[in-house]
Design an enzyme around this catalytic site. Structure first.
Site, PDB file in Angstrom:
ATOM      1  N   LYS A   1      -7.108  -5.165  -5.041  1.00  0.00           N
ATOM      2  CA  LYS A   1      -5.766  -5.439  -4.529  1.00  0.00           C
ATOM      3  C   LYS A   1      -5.588  -6.947  -4.304  1.00  0.00           C
ATOM      4  CE  LYS A   1      -5.042  -1.028  -2.082  1.00  0.00           C
ATOM      5  NZ  LYS A   1      -4.661  -0.406  -0.799  1.00  0.00           N
TER       6      LYS A   1
ATOM      7  N   ASP B   1      -5.138   6.144  -4.474  1.00  0.00           N
ATOM      8  CA  ASP B   1      -4.927   7.534  -4.898  1.00  0.00           C
ATOM      9  C   ASP B   1      -5.005   7.680  -6.418  1.00  0.00           C
ATOM     10  OD1 ASP B   1      -4.768   8.894  -2.588  1.00  0.00           O
ATOM     11  OD2 ASP B   1      -2.597   9.034  -2.501  1.00  0.00           O
TER      12      ASP B   1
ATOM     13  N   ARG C   1      -6.013   3.977  -8.076  1.00  0.00           N
ATOM     14  CA  ARG C   1      -7.471   3.926  -8.068  1.00  0.00           C
ATOM     15  C   ARG C   1      -7.963   2.502  -7.834  1.00  0.00           C
ATOM     16  NH1 ARG C   1      -8.563   8.825  -6.724  1.00  0.00           N
ATOM     17  NH2 ARG C   1      -8.686  10.386  -8.341  1.00  0.00           N
TER      18      ARG C   1
ATOM     19  N   ASP D   1       0.858  -1.179   0.000  1.00  0.00           N
ATOM     20  CA  ASP D   1       0.000   0.000   0.000  1.00  0.00           C
ATOM     21  C   ASP D   1       0.901   1.238   0.000  1.00  0.00           C
ATOM     22  OD1 ASP D   1      -2.329   1.596   0.348  1.00  0.00           O
ATOM     23  OD2 ASP D   1      -1.926   1.688   2.490  1.00  0.00           O
ATOM     24  N   LYS D   2       0.331   2.398  -0.298  1.00  0.00           N
ATOM     25  CA  LYS D   2       1.136   3.623  -0.307  1.00  0.00           C
ATOM     26  C   LYS D   2       0.916   4.448   0.962  1.00  0.00           C
ATOM     27  CE  LYS D   2      -0.110   7.258  -2.637  1.00  0.00           C
ATOM     28  NZ  LYS D   2      -0.108   8.304  -1.566  1.00  0.00           N
TER      29      LYS D   2
ATOM     30  N   ASN E   1      -8.520  -1.379   4.360  1.00  0.00           N
ATOM     31  CA  ASN E   1      -8.626  -1.664   2.926  1.00  0.00           C
ATOM     32  C   ASN E   1      -7.507  -2.570   2.424  1.00  0.00           C
ATOM     33  OD1 ASN E   1      -6.758   0.384   3.417  1.00  0.00           O
ATOM     34  ND2 ASN E   1      -6.990   1.238   1.370  1.00  0.00           N
ATOM     35  N   ASP E   2      -6.525  -2.864   3.289  1.00  0.00           N
ATOM     36  CA  ASP E   2      -5.433  -3.753   2.888  1.00  0.00           C
ATOM     37  C   ASP E   2      -5.604  -5.169   3.420  1.00  0.00           C
ATOM     38  OD1 ASP E   2      -4.002  -1.562   1.691  1.00  0.00           O
ATOM     39  OD2 ASP E   2      -3.420  -0.933   3.701  1.00  0.00           O
TER      40      ASP E   2
END
Length: 1091
Positions: free
Chosen positions: A792, A700, A786, A403-404, A816-817
């Site tokens: 993912k 993002d 996005r 993830d970022k 969300n991960d």
């Protein structure tokens, strides 16, 4: 009952009806629904089912089941060895595992009893009664005091506040430490005493239990003066079990879901069992050795009957057959002989391998938590191991999916720039300065901004009231929108004895003792920025939101909150202004807001958003909509209908939100910086040098994601960046993929990076999966933007199941991960600011991304070489041990005579040879940890499961057979026909010496101690007549053997003969074909000798 069988209870409907205070209808026809009690059960066993359930689980393992069969065969037929030789090791392994699992379950029972026995207060029979948590029933009214946790899922009825609100934290559920506000309905909020609650007549209808922490649909019907009033209940009314009451003296709530039906308990799901590559290799080797065992047993049986074809060997004079043996069925006799040989050779399968591997993994996992290099001092967090089954998998990773936000970045937001009405501003020392100006003078600004800029820059030296008249237009409206459109909570430092509303002193407002709490770091950064500039959010009490606009207080009434969700990617508030007007403020991603705007500087703002994104800033767009009285009445009607719906409420709310959030007036956009974490660039570069490909998966927009990828070193400036963006159809996507593939082939010299967005990814994976994978394989780095959470996980699954079957690792910090973390072979959670869902669902947890380098390059490297050697060594030493038994049959006419005494057969794996290799597998270091970190390329030496390849396995197996031949024939030649004791135990000990590079005092202790124990035990066992033994073949044999010089000479010669070729081979290969690891050992002087 239903919980234990893993199925849902048979509910009669999709909803449940709960009578508050269990005041059921008195019409005689009502049959109360049955609900679960409030006991929490996290244990796996009970005192009654522990033995059968644990034995069933243990015998599902192929090795345990195999030895059980062998043990039963030994009991049923006449076999050459005692049943004890198989039964005792099996009993030892089963007992040790059962004790470990029983102890762990006892701890769970103990924790359950503490929770279930906790004291709680319940309203019953007109008074407040203290009882135990497990006695709470659905419908009970429960009182919870400040800083206590909620004992069940409660619908909030009232609090000590006049508006019926309360603040809670859900840190134990999702890790979010911010204060969340929950609301009661107006009709119940006035019931603040036990007598009022006892008189309350209300019925709650809601959905059946659901594991989703963020979803609750219900309604409450309150009867007042024989009139029924219906109010909606949503997530904001439900107080979840495990959450904690904060900043509120006490609340009363009705129990909705209890015990194992509470949302916290429904999230106790077991994660899918992950198996490492080493474990899969181990099972494959086990099957191969089973094949060898069957081959030896069948061959021995055939040779026995071939040998006995001659009468003199079939029935020699000294061993006449009985009449029953002569008349027995040849087929049954063949089967009996085959089973006897199977028992004789069964120790080629190492039964203690599993328990030793489990101990190695369990004990070895502590090294990660003890490593001070993985400790983060600022947050006081150390690395955490949630499962020890995957330690060695850390040394096999080929793809890292990260993830970022919060993983590569700090998730600490700082407001940097904004665009208001088409003009860009940046913040300088708490002032907004237009682009191209410094903070000293407003000269040169556009005429329409002179008033605002003059006010902002010189407000401290002028009268606030006179300057306020100059602040008009969208610029001030933008700042108000930022200060009001959020879910931020305020906390004041105040003593508890002030009582009542903690905001009661807000009129004497002081920002020094005020702190904002927000579920999103972006929201907090924006509200704090607006406060610095002059529009401060000062109070939120019930439906009232108060701001101070450059010193002047303004109160707004919160009419509706349109919550943020991942699908809309925006949130809104509907407010009543001080003048009585109705206004909607909306903020969200530019793709979620700009399409719904009809006025304002849309194109200029769009350009500014792109510029912010290119600088790596996180962007949000702000808009508003003013309602006429008729429009607001229509909006209120739509929202009320959607919120009170029991069926498909979420779909109806989405429709209502989309109906309201349209025809927007664009106010501007914000740019917030999320700083990179420390040493992210160095970590990504180290992973790349180790042969690991890094993918960044983020939600993002692509400009922001590309900018961050460049700054963190994921993308290099010299890379050729390829794009697969905004594809609208399958054909367009396929054509673009073919173009990218051609460009890669044409420019194969330079490195390529790929950027793909979520929509294009969905198209690519639908029908062009192979083409997409081919493009990705030829790219050095891939960035997916996005991305939805399930996308993912889908990307991880795609590579996980590809033909090459690479080992994947996913790392993230937010909810969300979680799906990505659970999907990957190894999941790592970052202890960040987006909650602890990722940490709770991960296999390992670390505080910062930079720790990933040492976790993989050092710990992963060590764990893999240790466990790989452990597995190979176990198979090797059992081949050494049992092959002489097979060879001995050629010298005893395949009469199934055993070469070893039964006691040595029993103790060989348990006592004589297990400890040295276990200690080796805990402490071995081929090279110093600093070397592994400074030379990431050494990670490539162990990639692709190289130490457990079939070639390596074959080498160890052949080495075992060769050593076994030397043991047997060496003893036969050097010691005549007395081969009852041979030096194979000493050889296997000393062979582990040859493999050891890192010596500790413990290695020396267990290695020499095991040899000494072997000699002492043999002297003790053979030197005493034991009355309980029927036969004692070893009586005084060992003493006589050790008194023979030829025996000592034979042992020394056999050990040298076995080990010399392997030593020569190691020296030869080290000088002619050294690996990178061996070169590093020479360069750095070998591993450090400490401990």
């Amino acid at each position: 009952f239903w919980f234990w069988f893993g199925v849902d209870p048979p509910h009669q409907s999709d909803t449940r009806t709960i009578y508050v205070a269990n005041r059921f209808p008195q019409n005689g026809h009502y049959v109360p629904q049955r609900f679960a009690d409030n006991r929490i059960i996290s244990s796996k066993y009970t005192i009654w089912n522990f033995v059968p359930k644990n034995l069933f689980e243990q015998f599902r393992r192929i090795a345990n089941f195999y030895f059980l069969i062998i043990f039963l065969v030994q009991l049923m037929i006449d076999t050459p060895t005692s049943p004890v030789t198989s039964g005792l090791p099996l009993f030892f392994v089963i007992t040790v595992t059962a004790i470990k699992q029983g102890y762990e379950d006892w701890l769970r029972h103990k924790a359950d009893n503490e929770v279930n026995g906790a004291p709680v207060f319940v309203v019953r029979s007109g008074s407040l009664v203290q009882t135990r948590s497990k006695n709470i029933r659905v419908g009970d009214i429960v009182r919870v005091a400040k800083d206590e946790t909620f004992p069940a899922d409660l619908a909030l009825l009232s609090s000590d506040r006049a508006d019926g609100t309360c603040h809670i934290t859900t840190a134990s559920l999702d890790g979010e430490t911010n204060l969340k506000t929950h609301y009661s309905v107006a009709e119940t909020s006035v019931c603040q005493s036990v007598s009022q609650l006892e008189a309350l007549q209300a019925v709650v209808e809601c959905q059946q239990p659901d594991a989703d922490l963020y979803r609750f649909v219900g309604r409450i019907t309150v009867t007042q003066d024989e009139e029924e009033i219906v109010r909606p209940l949503g997530q904001e009314s439900l107080l979840l079990r495990g959450a904690r009451l904060k900043n509120t003296k006490e609340i009363f709530g009705v129990a909705i879901y209890t015990g194992m039906e509470s949302k916290m308990a429904l999230n106790y799901k077991c994660k899918s069992q992950k198996r490492s590559a080493v474990e899969k290799s181990m099972n494959t080797f086990l099957i191969i050795y089973l094949g060898i065992l069957l081959f030896e047993a069948i061959l021995s049986t055939i040779l026995k009957y071939a040998w006995q074809a001659e009468n003199k060997w079939d029935e020699p004079f000294y061993n006449q057959k009985t009449e029953q043996e002569r008349n027995s069925s040849p087929i049954l006799k063949f089967i009996s002989d085959f089973l006897a040989f199977l028992v004789l050779y069964n120790f080629i399968i190492p039964i203690s391998l599993y328990v030793t591997v489990e101990m190695q993994k369990f004990l070895g996992s502590f090294f990660i938590g003890w490593d001070l290099d993985l400790y983060h001092e600022e947050s006081d967090q150390k690395a955490q191991v949630n499962t020890s089954d995957l330690n060695e998998e850390l040394g096999q990773v080929e793809y890292v999916f990260t993830d970022k936000t919060g993983t590569l970045t700090e998730n600490e937001m700082h407001f940097r720039e904004c665009s208001i009405n088409g003009v860009k501003y940046r913040e300088v020392n708490g002032k907004l300065v237009p682009e191209g100006m410094n903070d000293d003078s407003p000269d040169g600004c556009t005429p329409q901004l002179v008033n605002l800029i003059t006010f902002i820059l010189f407000t401290r030296s002028s009268s606030p009231s006179s300057q306020l008249n100059l602040c008009i237009g969208e610029e001030l409206l933008f700042l108000k929108a930022v200060s009001l459109c959020h879910t931020v909570q305020i906390s004041y430092d105040q003593p508890d004895d002030l009582g009542g509303d903690p905001f009661s002193h807000a009129n004497g407002f002081s920002s020094n003792n005020m702190e904002y709490y927000a579920s999103s770091p972006d929201e907090k950064a924006l509200v704090e920025a607006a406060k610095r500039i002059g529009v401060a959010f000062t109070r939120c009490s019930g439906e009232t939101m108060e701001i101070r606009t450059f010193g002047k207080s303004e109160k707004y009434k919160l009419l509706h909150l349109l919550e943020f969700d991942a699908d809309r990617r925006r949130m809104s508030v509907i407010l009543q202004t001080p003048s009585g007007g109705k206004v909607l403020f909306t903020k969200g991603a530019e793709s979620a807001v700009l399409p719904f705007t009809t006025s304002g500087e849309i194109e200029k703002t769009r350009l500014h958003v792109d510029e912010f994104a290119l600088k790596g800033l996180r962007t949000l767009v702000v808009a508003c909509r003013h309602f006429s009285p008729e429009e607001y009445a229509d909006v209120d009607k739509h929202l009320s209908a959607a919120r009170t719906a029991l069926q498909q409420r979420e779909e109806k709310l989405q429709e209502a939100f989309n109906y309201i959030e349209r025809d927007l007036q664009l106010l501007g956009a914000t740019g917030v910086e999320d700083k990179l974490q420390d040493k992210v660039q160095e970590t990504i570069e180290a992973l790349r040098l180790a042969g690991i490909k890094v993918w960044v998966l983020t939600g993002d927009k692509h400009e922001t994601a590309v900018s961050v990828s460049l700054s963190c070193g994921h993308f290099h400036r010299t890379m050729n960046i390829l794009e697969l963006l905004q594809q609208r159809s399958d054909n367009d996507c396929a054509e673009q993929l073919r173009r990218l593939a051609r460009r890669i082939n044409e420019d194969h010299v330079i490195q390529h990076g790929l950027v793909v967005d979520g929509a294009s990814l969905s198209l690519a994976l639908r029908e062009h999966e192979k083409l997409f994978m081919e493009v990705c394989k030829n790219c050095s780095a891939v960035l997916c933007c996005r991305m939805a959470p399930l996308q993912k996980a889908k990307v991880v699954r795609l590579w996980k199941t590809s033909p090459e079957k690479p080992i994947t690792l996913a790392i993230g910090d937010g909810a969300n991960d979680v799906s990505m973390i659970q999907e990957a072979h190894v999941g790592i959670g970052i202890m960040g600011k987006e909650g602890r869902q990722a940490v709770r669902n991960s296999d390992y947890a670390i505080a910062r991304f930079k720790f990933l380098a040492k976790l993989l390059l050092v710990h992963g490297h060590f764990y893999y070489i240790r466990i790989a050697t452990l597995v190979q060594y176990f198979f090797y030493k059992n081949v050494c041990f049992i092959t002489p038994q097979f060879l001995y049959q050629f010298f005893c006419l395949f009469s199934q005579q055993t070469l070893y005494d039964s006691v040595y057969l029993t103790l060989y794996n348990i006592c004589f040879t297990s400890l040295p290799i276990l200690v080796y597998s805990l402490f071995e270091q081929l090279v110093h940890p600093h070397v592994l970190q400074n030379k990431p390329g050494l990670y490539r030496d162990i990639s692709k499961n190289s130490l457990l390849s079939f070639r390596t396995f074959l080498y160890w197996t052949l080495l075992g057979f060769c050593h076994a031949f030397i043991f047997f024939f060496g003893s036969y030649i050097l010691m005549g026909e007395d081969t009852s004791l041979m030096g194979n135990g000493q050889v296997t000990f000393l062979f582990s010496h040859v493999c050891t590079h890192f010596w500790t005092w413990m290695n020396h202790f267990v290695t020499w101690g095991s040899i000494a124990f072997y000699f002492i035990f043999s002297l003790f066992y053979g030197g005493i007549i034991w009355p309980f033994l029927h036969t004692q073949d070893m009586y005084f044999v060992f003493v006589q053997l050790l008194s023979s010089g030829s025996a000592w000479f034979a042992i020394i010669i056999i050990i040298i003969t076995c080990l010399f070729p392997d030593v020569v081979k190691k020296v030869f290969y080290r000088h002619l074909q050294p690996t990178s690891t061996q070169k590093s050992q020479v360069t750095w002087g070998g591993p450090a000798h400490f401990l």
